[in-house]
Motif scaffolding. Structure first.
Motif, mmCIF file in Angstrom:
data_model
loop_
_atom_site.group_PDB
_atom_site.id
_atom_site.type_symbol
_atom_site.label_atom_id
_atom_site.label_comp_id
_atom_site.label_asym_id
_atom_site.label_seq_id
_atom_site.Cartn_x
_atom_site.Cartn_y
_atom_site.Cartn_z
ATOM 1 N N MET A 1 0.811 -1.196 0.000
ATOM 2 C CA MET A 1 0.000 0.000 0.000
ATOM 3 C C MET A 1 0.858 1.266 0.000
ATOM 4 O O MET A 1 0.403 2.302 -0.455
ATOM 5 N N TYR A 2 2.084 1.192 0.482
ATOM 6 C CA TYR A 2 2.937 2.373 0.564
ATOM 7 C C TYR A 2 3.178 2.978 -0.817
ATOM 8 O O TYR A 2 3.162 4.196 -0.978
ATOM 9 N N SER A 3 3.401 2.144 -1.807
ATOM 10 C CA SER A 3 3.755 2.642 -3.142
ATOM 11 C C SER A 3 2.555 3.041 -3.985
ATOM 12 O O SER A 3 2.707 3.773 -4.959
ATOM 13 N N ALA A 4 1.380 2.571 -3.666
ATOM 14 C CA ALA A 4 0.201 2.840 -4.501
ATOM 15 C C ALA A 4 -0.087 4.334 -4.664
ATOM 16 O O ALA A 4 -0.280 4.802 -5.794
ATOM 17 N N PRO A 5 -0.105 5.136 -3.600
ATOM 18 C CA PRO A 5 -0.366 6.569 -3.794
ATOM 19 C C PRO A 5 0.730 7.262 -4.609
ATOM 20 O O PRO A 5 0.454 8.161 -5.396
ATOM 21 N N LYS A 6 1.973 6.818 -4.423
ATOM 22 C CA LYS A 6 3.056 7.422 -5.195
ATOM 23 C C LYS A 6 2.864 7.135 -6.683
ATOM 24 O O LYS A 6 3.070 8.011 -7.519
ATOM 25 N N TRP A 7 2.475 5.908 -7.010
ATOM 26 C CA TRP A 7 2.244 5.567 -8.409
ATOM 27 C C TRP A 7 1.057 6.348 -8.961
ATOM 28 O O TRP A 7 1.059 6.777 -10.116
ATOM 29 N N ALA A 8 0.051 6.576 -8.164
ATOM 30 C CA ALA A 8 -1.109 7.358 -8.609
ATOM 31 C C ALA A 8 -0.691 8.782 -8.975
ATOM 32 O O ALA A 8 -1.111 9.321 -10.011
ATOM 33 N N VAL A 9 0.151 9.387 -8.157
ATOM 34 C CA VAL A 9 0.619 10.746 -8.448
ATOM 35 C C VAL A 9 1.478 10.745 -9.713
ATOM 36 O O VAL A 9 1.372 11.637 -10.559
ATOM 37 N N GLU A 10 2.315 9.730 -9.873
ATOM 38 C CA GLU A 10 3.138 9.639 -11.088
ATOM 39 C C GLU A 10 2.268 9.496 -12.326
ATOM 40 O O GLU A 10 2.490 10.169 -13.337
ATOM 41 N N GLY A 11 1.274 8.621 -12.262
ATOM 42 C CA GLY A 11 0.381 8.424 -13.404
ATOM 43 C C GLY A 11 -0.385 9.684 -13.750
ATOM 44 O O GLY A 11 -0.529 10.049 -14.930
ATOM 45 N N PHE A 12 -0.876 10.373 -12.733
ATOM 46 C CA PHE A 12 -1.583 11.636 -12.946
ATOM 47 C C PHE A 12 -0.659 12.658 -13.601
ATOM 48 O O PHE A 12 -1.040 13.351 -14.548
ATOM 49 N N THR A 13 0.563 12.755 -13.097
ATOM 50 C CA THR A 13 1.519 13.727 -13.629
ATOM 51 C C THR A 13 1.857 13.425 -15.082
ATOM 52 O O THR A 13 1.908 14.328 -15.927
ATOM 53 N N GLU A 14 2.095 12.157 -15.405
ATOM 54 C CA GLU A 14 2.377 11.784 -16.793
ATOM 55 C C GLU A 14 1.208 12.132 -17.706
ATOM 56 O O GLU A 14 1.401 12.634 -18.813
ATOM 57 N N SER A 15 -0.001 11.887 -17.240
ATOM 58 C CA SER A 15 -1.190 12.162 -18.048
ATOM 59 C C SER A 15 -1.396 13.652 -18.273
ATOM 60 O O SER A 15 -1.593 14.102 -19.406
ATOM 61 N N ILE A 16 -1.346 14.429 -17.208
ATOM 62 C CA ILE A 16 -1.611 15.863 -17.345
ATOM 63 C C ILE A 16 -0.504 16.560 -18.135
ATOM 64 O O ILE A 16 -0.758 17.525 -18.852
ATOM 65 N N ALA A 17 0.717 16.052 -18.041
ATOM 66 C CA ALA A 17 1.829 16.641 -18.792
ATOM 67 C C ALA A 17 1.578 16.557 -20.298
ATOM 68 O O ALA A 17 2.028 17.411 -21.056
ATOM 69 N N GLN A 18 0.845 15.546 -20.724
ATOM 70 C CA GLN A 18 0.547 15.381 -22.144
ATOM 71 C C GLN A 18 -0.682 16.165 -22.577
ATOM 72 O O GLN A 18 -0.910 16.356 -23.768
ATOM 73 N N GLU A 19 -1.465 16.629 -21.630
ATOM 74 C CA GLU A 19 -2.735 17.274 -21.974
ATOM 75 C C GLU A 19 -2.695 18.796 -21.960
ATOM 76 O O GLU A 19 -3.557 19.425 -22.561
ATOM 77 N N VAL A 20 -1.721 19.386 -21.287
ATOM 78 C CA VAL A 20 -1.686 20.850 -21.261
ATOM 79 C C VAL A 20 -1.135 21.384 -22.581
ATOM 80 O O VAL A 20 -0.324 20.729 -23.240
ATOM 81 N N GLN A 21 -1.590 22.547 -22.961
ATOM 82 C CA GLN A 21 -1.155 23.170 -24.214
ATOM 83 C C GLN A 21 0.277 23.702 -24.060
ATOM 84 O O GLN A 21 0.607 24.324 -23.047
ATOM 85 N N PRO A 22 1.140 23.470 -25.053
ATOM 86 C CA PRO A 22 2.524 23.955 -24.962
ATOM 87 C C PRO A 22 2.622 25.464 -24.737
ATOM 88 O O PRO A 22 3.509 25.928 -24.015
ATOM 89 N N GLU A 23 1.712 26.231 -25.320
ATOM 90 C CA GLU A 23 1.780 27.689 -25.164
ATOM 91 C C GLU A 23 1.489 28.144 -23.733
ATOM 92 O O GLU A 23 1.731 29.294 -23.377
ATOM 93 N N TRP A 24 0.961 27.259 -22.915
ATOM 94 C CA TRP A 24 0.729 27.603 -21.519
ATOM 95 C C TRP A 24 2.043 27.652 -20.737
ATOM 96 O O TRP A 24 2.087 28.168 -19.630
ATOM 97 N N ASN A 25 3.071 27.019 -21.270
ATOM 98 C CA ASN A 25 4.405 27.008 -20.661
ATOM 99 C C ASN A 25 4.395 26.442 -19.233
ATOM 100 O O ASN A 25 5.044 26.966 -18.329
ATOM 101 N N ILE A 26 3.621 25.396 -19.036
ATOM 102 C CA ILE A 26 3.581 24.702 -17.749
ATOM 103 C C ILE A 26 4.400 23.427 -17.881
ATOM 104 O O ILE A 26 4.181 22.628 -18.787
ATOM 105 N N LYS A 27 5.360 23.252 -16.999
ATOM 106 C CA LYS A 27 6.243 22.085 -17.023
ATOM 107 C C LYS A 27 5.922 21.183 -15.830
ATOM 108 O O LYS A 27 5.595 21.654 -14.751
ATOM 109 N N PHE A 28 6.031 19.900 -16.042
ATOM 110 C CA PHE A 28 5.789 18.916 -14.986
ATOM 111 C C PHE A 28 7.037 18.074 -14.787
ATOM 112 O O PHE A 28 7.766 17.797 -15.738
ATOM 113 N N GLN A 29 7.258 17.656 -13.552
ATOM 114 C CA GLN A 29 8.383 16.796 -13.236
ATOM 115 C C GLN A 29 7.969 15.751 -12.201
ATOM 116 O O GLN A 29 7.204 16.050 -11.280
#
Length: 102
Positions: A1-29
């Motif tokens: 259970m310890y790793s599950a929330p961390k993986w959820a945040v990683e998955g969310f970050t990977e997904s949203i990084a692909q969905e924001v418009q480049p001209e918004w100049n928002i970077k994710f890490q």
């Protein structure tokens, strides 16, 4: 259970990084940290007075005490590395930081 929330945040970050418009100049890490020498498992670690019987086979206190001050990472170097990542113009999406991380 310890790793599950961390993986959820990683998955969310990977997904949203692909969905924001480049001209918004928002970077994710995603920074995957190894262990760092802190007092997290020392004086700051608090254990419940009463243990739940379902966890009698685990000795969290002994495990934490065994790991205390055994981590390889230097918190100052880690903070500097994270700052450098934060000010990068085009940072990588994923960074593994720490000598004991894989």
């Amino acid at each position: 259970m310890y790793s599950a929330p961390k993986w959820a945040v990683e998955g969310f970050t990977e997904s949203i990084a692909q969905e924001v418009q480049p001209e918004w100049n928002i970077k994710f890490q995603i920074v995957e940290l190894g262990g760092f020498k802190t007092d997290w498992s020392g004086r700051f670690m608090v254990f419940a007075e009463k243990r739940h019987p379902a966890y009698d086979h685990l000795d969290a206190r002994k495990k934490a005490e065994g790991r205390h001050d055994q981590k390889a990472g230097d918190p100052i170097k880690g903070a500097k590395a994270m700052y450098e990542l934060a000010v990068m113009k085009n940072p990588p999406l994923r960074v593994v930081l720490g000598t004991d991380n894989f």
